[in-house]
Motif scaffolding. Structure first.
Motif, PDB file in Angstrom:
ATOM      1  N   TRP A  38       0.831  -1.204   0.000  1.00  0.00           N
ATOM      2  CA  TRP A  38       0.000   0.000   0.000  1.00  0.00           C
ATOM      3  C   TRP A  38       0.867   1.256   0.000  1.00  0.00           C
ATOM      4  CZ3 TRP A  38      -0.579   4.048   3.489  1.00  0.00           C
ATOM      5  CH2 TRP A  38      -1.680   4.885   3.279  1.00  0.00           C
ATOM      6  N   LEU A  75      -6.892   0.829   5.194  1.00  0.00           N
ATOM      7  CA  LEU A  75      -5.956   1.460   4.263  1.00  0.00           C
ATOM      8  C   LEU A  75      -6.684   2.028   3.045  1.00  0.00           C
ATOM      9  CD1 LEU A  75      -3.002  -1.110   4.374  1.00  0.00           C
ATOM     10  CD2 LEU A  75      -3.080   1.162   5.440  1.00  0.00           C
ATOM     11  N   ALA A  76      -7.716   1.349   2.593  1.00  0.00           N
ATOM     12  CA  ALA A  76      -8.522   1.885   1.482  1.00  0.00           C
ATOM     13  C   ALA A  76      -9.181   3.201   1.884  1.00  0.00           C
ATOM     14  CB  ALA A  76      -9.573   0.861   1.064  1.00  0.00           C
ATOM     15  N   TYR A 118       3.756  11.876   5.830  1.00  0.00           N
ATOM     16  CA  TYR A 118       3.024  12.329   4.649  1.00  0.00           C
ATOM     17  C   TYR A 118       3.457  13.750   4.303  1.00  0.00           C
ATOM     18  CZ  TYR A 118       0.138  14.545   8.289  1.00  0.00           C
ATOM     19  OH  TYR A 118      -0.286  15.277   9.384  1.00  0.00           O
ATOM     20  N   GLU A 156      -6.109  15.617  -2.183  1.00  0.00           N
ATOM     21  CA  GLU A 156      -5.384  15.973  -3.393  1.00  0.00           C
ATOM     22  C   GLU A 156      -6.294  16.693  -4.385  1.00  0.00           C
ATOM     23  OE1 GLU A 156      -1.969  13.903  -6.130  1.00  0.00           O
ATOM     24  OE2 GLU A 156      -3.600  12.643  -5.369  1.00  0.00           O
ATOM     25  N   SER A 196      -6.588   5.876   1.784  1.00  0.00           N
ATOM     26  CA  SER A 196      -6.399   6.255   0.380  1.00  0.00           C
ATOM     27  C   SER A 196      -7.498   7.197  -0.086  1.00  0.00           C
ATOM     28  CB  SER A 196      -6.385   5.007  -0.514  1.00  0.00           C
ATOM     29  OG  SER A 196      -5.304   4.165  -0.219  1.00  0.00           O
ATOM     30  N   GLU A 197      -8.724   6.894   0.315  1.00  0.00           N
ATOM     31  CA  GLU A 197      -9.867   7.754  -0.041  1.00  0.00           C
ATOM     32  C   GLU A 197      -9.670   9.164   0.492  1.00  0.00           C
ATOM     33  OE1 GLU A 197     -14.396   8.269   1.601  1.00  0.00           O
ATOM     34  OE2 GLU A 197     -13.671   6.212   1.307  1.00  0.00           O
ATOM     35  N   GLN A 228       1.426   4.890  -2.719  1.00  0.00           N
ATOM     36  CA  GLN A 228       0.951   6.178  -2.222  1.00  0.00           C
ATOM     37  C   GLN A 228       1.972   7.280  -2.492  1.00  0.00           C
ATOM     38  OE1 GLN A 228      -2.160   6.670  -1.010  1.00  0.00           O
ATOM     39  NE2 GLN A 228      -2.475   4.498  -1.480  1.00  0.00           N
ATOM     40  N   LEU A 251      -6.784  10.648   1.339  1.00  0.00           N
ATOM     41  CA  LEU A 251      -5.669  11.278   0.640  1.00  0.00           C
ATOM     42  C   LEU A 251      -6.096  11.772  -0.743  1.00  0.00           C
ATOM     43  CD1 LEU A 251      -2.858   8.719   1.554  1.00  0.00           C
ATOM     44  CD2 LEU A 251      -2.987  11.089   2.333  1.00  0.00           C
ATOM     45  N   ALA A 252      -6.898  10.966  -1.431  1.00  0.00           N
ATOM     46  CA  ALA A 252      -7.362  11.362  -2.759  1.00  0.00           C
ATOM     47  C   ALA A 252      -8.263  12.587  -2.687  1.00  0.00           C
ATOM     48  CB  ALA A 252      -8.095  10.193  -3.415  1.00  0.00           C
TER      49      ALA A 252
END
Length: 382
Positions: A293, A363-364, A315, A374, A367-368, A297, A370-371
């Motif tokens: 993962w 972790l998903a 991060y 962004e 990711s959500e 990233q 972080l996206a």
């Protein structure tokens, strides 16, 4: 007595119970009493019949013999008389400082680590000196820096091996070098070893209590053996002066540990190889999941853990860690620990030893988050 707020525990207390994906937990996926007997092959009926027939006295004041024999199997040189049983490793750490540290004593401790190892001696008026563990050194102690801090008269050096939160592991050679520094001034080394034996390879992990005559090991049934609900830990040392002080002070605040806790722990330790095999399989498989993962990233980097159950992820987003972790929790239900709880800004601690499904879902969710960040911020923090 004034003491700093316990940052990581206050965070866990505030948010843990409502999390959709708890990837902040640091124990290897906990087991039930039924699972304990299934994993070990011990006879549950015989155990319960024998225990239920016992009178609920204080039990063995200095620890049940079967439990202490089981603990000794985790060391090379420790005998039952070298152990002080406690209410968890947290109780063991607190008890050591309470028993051994006085105002003005020089205590050298690493950071990041579990906050007990610096805030408790500080609250007792110790002269606490911090040695920062740095990612460029894979979160391992710098021996030259340590030599500069360990001056004549130093009372204690505090370590954490494997390290929480980074997952760094000091090998035998490094521990022996630190022991030589401590020996030069007659200092104790207290090593919080609650994640010991949760390694990514099968080599025996040495304890400071075996390597150094004034080494003091702290551990428990919580992390390595998935039995945090027993609230049972210990202090292990061959140093007679430390043992004498701990046993004397113990009469004031511990008396004894729970009979049922010690009886179940004895069952677990009698079959410790089975539990270790289960838990090593979990941390090894789950670290592979986490590593894959992280590799995908663009805003996350880390020093890959070598042992234990936790990883410190840095991060590059322009958001302090408390804000990051709380917003992510509210938005996705993913629960992690802010790096600022360990004086590590712009980072978060993940506990990767939960069940694999929870880890992947958590972790998903990260990711959500972080996206989504962004999408709303075009320029990351440099």
């Amino acid at each position: 007595m004034k003491i700093r707020p316990f940052a990581v525990e206050e965070w866990m207390n505030a948010y843990e119970t409502g999390a959709a994906y708890n990837i902040a937990e640091t124990c290897v996926s906990s087991i039930s009493v039924d699972e304990l007997f299934a994993l070990t092959g011990a006879n549950k009926r015989e155990f319960l019949d024998a225990f239920c027939a016992r009178r609920l006295t204080y039990g063995d004041i200095q620890g049940a013999p079967a439990f202490k024999r089981g603990v000794c199997k985790l060391y090379r040189t420790i005998a039952p008389e070298d152990l002080v049983t406690t209410h968890g490793a947290a109780g063991a750490n607190h008890h050591l400082f309470y028993s051994l540290i006085e105002p003005g004593d020089r205590v050298v401790t690493v950071m990041p680590t579990y906050q007990q190892l610096y805030s408790i001696p500080e609250s007792y008026g110790a002269d606490v000196k911090i040695m920062r563990l740095k990612p460029e050194n894979r979160y391992l102690p710098d021996l030259e820096e340590l030599k500069g801090l360990v001056v004549p008269g130093t009372k204690m050096i505090c370590l954490n091996n494997p390290n929480n939160p980074s997952g760094a592991l000091m090998n035998t050679e490094l521990l022996e070098q630190i022991a030589a520094i401590a020996r030069s001034v007659g200092a104790w080394i207290v090593c919080d070893e609650v994640y010991r034996h949760l390694t990514q390879t099968d080599e025996w992990q040495e304890s400071i209590a075996d390597l150094y005559e004034k080494g003091i090991s702290v551990s428990s049934m919580s992390k390595t053996f998935s039995l945090a609900g027993l609230r049972l830990g210990w202090i292990a040392t061959r140093d007679r002066s430390a043992l004498k002080a701990c046993l004397s002070h113990r009469d004031y605040n511990l008396i004894s540990c729970g009979m049922f806790d010690e009886a179940l722990a004895a069952v677990a330790l009698a079959h410790g190889d089975a539990l270790l095999a289960r838990n090593r399989a979990i941390v090894r498989a789950n670290l592979a999941i986490l590593d894959e993962w992280v590799a995908g990233q663009p805003h996350v980097r880390y020093v890959k853990p070598v042992a234990g159950t936790t990883a410190l992820l840095h991060y590059d987003l322009d958001m302090p860690s408390y804000e990051f972790c709380e917003k992510m929790y509210r938005q996705t239900g993913a629960f992690v620990t802010p790096g600022d709880c360990f004086a590590e800004p712009y980072s978060l601690r993940i506990g990767y030893a939960c069940d694999a499904a929870t880890l992947k879902a958590g972790l998903a969710a990260v990711s959500e988050f972080l996206a989504s960040y962004e999408e709303s911020h075009s320029t990351p923090r440099s």
